[in-house]
Design a protein around this motif. Structure first.
Motif, PDB file in Angstrom:
ATOM      1  N   ASP A 170       0.802  -0.991   0.022  1.00  0.00           N
ATOM      2  CA  ASP A 170       0.045  -0.138   0.073  1.00  0.00           C
ATOM      3  C   ASP A 170       0.786   1.301   0.027  1.00  0.00           C
ATOM      4  O   ASP A 170       0.355   2.155   0.701  1.00  0.00           O
ATOM      5  N   GLY A 171       2.090   1.108  -0.649  1.00  0.00           N
ATOM      6  CA  GLY A 171       2.973   2.416  -0.770  1.00  0.00           C
ATOM      7  C   GLY A 171       3.950   2.626   0.504  1.00  0.00           C
ATOM      8  O   GLY A 171       4.677   3.329   0.413  1.00  0.00           O
ATOM      9  N   LEU A 172       3.427   1.836   1.643  1.00  0.00           N
ATOM     10  CA  LEU A 172       4.382   2.081   2.829  1.00  0.00           C
ATOM     11  C   LEU A 172       5.371   1.015   2.977  1.00  0.00           C
ATOM     12  O   LEU A 172       4.823  -0.115   2.806  1.00  0.00           O
ATOM     13  N   GLY A 173       6.458   1.246   3.630  1.00  0.00           N
ATOM     14  CA  GLY A 173       7.294   0.381   3.904  1.00  0.00           C
ATOM     15  C   GLY A 173       8.588   0.837   3.764  1.00  0.00           C
ATOM     16  O   GLY A 173       9.096   2.097   4.154  1.00  0.00           O
ATOM     17  N   ILE A 174       9.673  -0.051   3.653  1.00  0.00           N
ATOM     18  CA  ILE A 174      11.129   0.293   3.821  1.00  0.00           C
ATOM     19  C   ILE A 174      11.949  -0.219   2.181  1.00  0.00           C
ATOM     20  O   ILE A 174      11.792  -1.157   1.817  1.00  0.00           O
ATOM     21  N   LEU A 175      12.551   0.915   1.913  1.00  0.00           N
ATOM     22  CA  LEU A 175      13.321   0.740   0.735  1.00  0.00           C
ATOM     23  C   LEU A 175      14.811   0.731   1.034  1.00  0.00           C
ATOM     24  O   LEU A 175      15.362   1.788   1.573  1.00  0.00           O
ATOM     25  N   ARG A 176      15.717  -0.005   0.563  1.00  0.00           N
ATOM     26  CA  ARG A 176      16.964  -0.343   0.628  1.00  0.00           C
ATOM     27  C   ARG A 176      17.702  -0.171  -0.657  1.00  0.00           C
ATOM     28  O   ARG A 176      17.316  -0.765  -1.496  1.00  0.00           O
ATOM     29  N   VAL A 177      18.539   0.833  -0.955  1.00  0.00           N
ATOM     30  CA  VAL A 177      19.245   0.845  -2.101  1.00  0.00           C
ATOM     31  C   VAL A 177      20.902   0.648  -1.910  1.00  0.00           C
ATOM     32  O   VAL A 177      21.194   1.224  -0.989  1.00  0.00           O
ATOM     33  N   GLU A 178      21.326  -0.129  -2.528  1.00  0.00           N
ATOM     34  CA  GLU A 178      22.585  -0.654  -2.587  1.00  0.00           C
ATOM     35  C   GLU A 178      23.473  -0.337  -3.831  1.00  0.00           C
ATOM     36  O   GLU A 178      22.897  -0.877  -4.888  1.00  0.00           O
TER      37      GLU A 178
END
Length: 129
Positions: A69-77
């Motif tokens: 639903d668009g909410l959460g955690i994004l990890r960029v590596e």
């Protein structure tokens, strides 16, 4: 729900804009909320630019999204083969470069650098709550 996307980064100046468009498409497909979308694109661009300008190839970008639903955690590596020896490439204007780490620090919830046998991984986490 967790999803992940990994792809190689060509070691050319044009790679950052090409990969940035790809990141934007993936994040839209994952329905990452607008709250962090622009910040995520900027963080990815800064980490990618660092790898192209200052590091040895090969380099890979990994995106991991945990949420719905668009909410959460994004990890960029971004993982590269490590710092290139010597000076920065010719033609790099110090007034226009060198602030990437500050930008990542300002936008990410957490960030860091992990040095390992395969090279260096620079990472950032953005949270949409």
């Amino acid at each position: 729900m967790a999803v992940e996307q990994v792809w190689p980064l060509p070691h050319i100046d044009e790679a950052v804009s090409v990969v940035r468009r790809r990141v934007q498409a993936v994040l839209a497909d994952w329905r990452v909320c607008e709250q962090i979308l622009d910040d995520a694109l900027l963080v990815a661009s800064e980490l990618l630019t660092n790898a192209v300008i200052h590091a040895l190839p090969p380099a890979d970008l990994r995106l991991t999204w945990e949420g719905n639903d668009g909410l959460g955690i994004l990890r960029v590596e971004v993982t590269d083969a490590g710092r290139a020896l010597g000076q920065s490439p010719e033609g790099i204007d110090p007034d226009e470069h060198g602030r990437g780490e500050q930008i990542v620090h300002a936008l990410a919830t957490r960030h860091g650098i992990h040095v390992h046998a395969g090279g260096v991984t620079r990472w950032a986490v953005l949270v949409a709550a």
